[in-house]
Design a protein around this motif. Structure first.
Motif, short mmCIF file in Angstrom:
data_model
loop_
_atom_site.label_atom_id
_atom_site.label_comp_id
_atom_site.label_asym_id
_atom_site.label_seq_id
_atom_site.Cartn_x
_atom_site.Cartn_y
_atom_site.Cartn_z
N CYS A 96 -7.35 5.61 6.32
CA CYS A 96 -6.51 4.68 5.55
C CYS A 96 -5.31 4.23 6.37
O CYS A 96 -4.95 3.04 6.37
N LEU A 97 -4.69 5.18 7.08
CA LEU A 97 -3.54 4.83 7.91
C LEU A 97 -3.94 3.89 9.03
O LEU A 97 -3.21 2.94 9.34
N GLY A 98 -5.12 4.13 9.63
CA GLY A 98 -5.60 3.25 10.69
C GLY A 98 -5.85 1.84 10.18
O GLY A 98 -5.48 0.86 10.84
N ILE A 99 -6.47 1.73 9.02
CA ILE A 99 -6.72 0.41 8.42
C ILE A 99 -5.40 -0.28 8.09
O ILE A 99 -5.23 -1.49 8.30
N PRO B 43 0.81 -1.23 0.00
CA PRO B 43 0.00 0.00 0.00
C PRO B 43 0.84 1.27 0.00
O PRO B 43 0.55 2.22 -0.75
N ALA B 44 1.89 1.28 0.83
CA ALA B 44 2.77 2.45 0.86
C ALA B 44 3.47 2.62 -0.49
O ALA B 44 3.64 3.75 -0.98
N GLY B 45 3.85 1.51 -1.10
CA GLY B 45 4.50 1.57 -2.41
C GLY B 45 3.59 2.12 -3.48
O GLY B 45 4.03 2.88 -4.35
N ILE B 46 2.30 1.75 -3.42
CA ILE B 46 1.33 2.25 -4.41
C ILE B 46 1.14 3.76 -4.26
O ILE B 46 1.12 4.50 -5.26
N ILE B 47 1.04 4.22 -3.00
CA ILE B 47 0.88 5.66 -2.77
C ILE B 47 2.11 6.42 -3.26
O ILE B 47 2.00 7.47 -3.90
#
Length: 247
Positions: free
Chosen positions: A228-231, A197-201
């Motif tokens: 989003c960060l919580g999830i 997810p971090a890579g996609i952002i």
């Protein structure tokens, strides 16, 4: 000197290392989800939470290593008792064997040197093992200490007791290591999936900066990215729990 396994004291190098890691982590989160200096400043307390988490992790790793090392100590103790040594003399022989297996800063070697020193002032060896079990908070060592104490005080066959406990503990540790080997690939997969997810952002920010600009610098964007960060954090925590199997 007694080792306290319920505490861990960072060295200066470790404090610098983990503080740097926490600052970089906070900076990465701020860049990916908020892009705000105010958020970065307010995240400073997270560095101390990160240090606390690392301390718990290092304490857990220390206990696990002590547990594995105790298996080797029991095997050596069992051999010495079978060779005709008394339990007290077997501890000394075991310490000599451990000196050939481990470096001087290993916990198991420090513990057996401590037991040796206390035996010289007439402290019963069964009480020393009980003390080690209580301080280590390792279930296997606590169980051995309880059985050893009972057998020693009731005149049990120490040779058979030590052999049986050493065999049971060895089997249990072998199962643990087999599970760790089996899960090693899954843990790597979980780590890669956690970074996706971090890579996609990051990819979207680099390749299409305007695509995500609406999510930064406004209340709606802050709320959305916080959710989003919580999830993301919850998913990471659940993934770690799934691959973390206790025996």
């Amino acid at each position: 000197m007694k080792q306290n396994y319920g505490e861990y004291h960072f060295t200066v190098r470790e404090i610098a290392k983990y503080l740097t890691q926490s600052i970089l982590l906070c900076a990465a989160v701020d860049y990916l989800f908020y892009k705000s200096w105010w958020v970065m400043v307010s995240a400073v307390p997270a560095a101390f939470l990160y240090l606390k988490w690392k301390k718990m992790q290092l304490m857990r790793e220390r206990r696990k290593n002590l547990n594995y090392q105790f298996k080797d100590a029991l095997n050596s103790l069992s051999v010495a008792v079978q060779a005709g040594y008394s339990v007290e003399n077997a501890v000394t022989a075991c310490a000599r064997d451990l000196e050939r297996l481990y470096t001087a800063n290993e916990d198991i070697l420090k513990e057996f040197h401590y037991i040796e020193s206390q035996q010289r002032v007439s402290v019963p060896v069964e009480e020393l093992f009980l003390d080690l079990g209580e301080r280590s908070q390792v279930e296997d060592i606590e169980n051995f200490a309880s059985v050893f104490y009972t057998a020693k005080r009731t005149g049990g066959d120490m040779d058979k007791v030590i052999q049986k406990v050493a065999r049971m503990l060895g089997d249990k540790i072998d199962v643990k290591k087999e599970i760790e080997t089996t899960l090693a690939a899954k843990k790597s997969e979980q780590a890669v999936m956690s970074l996706m997810p971090a890579g996609i952002i990051l990819y979207l920010q680099v390749s299409s900066p305007g695509f995500l600009s609406v999510l930064y610098g406004n209340p709606f964007g802050i709320c959305a990215m916080s959710v989003c960060l919580g999830i993301y954090a919850a998913a990471y925590w659940m993934g770690r729990k799934i691959v973390d199997i206790e025996v």
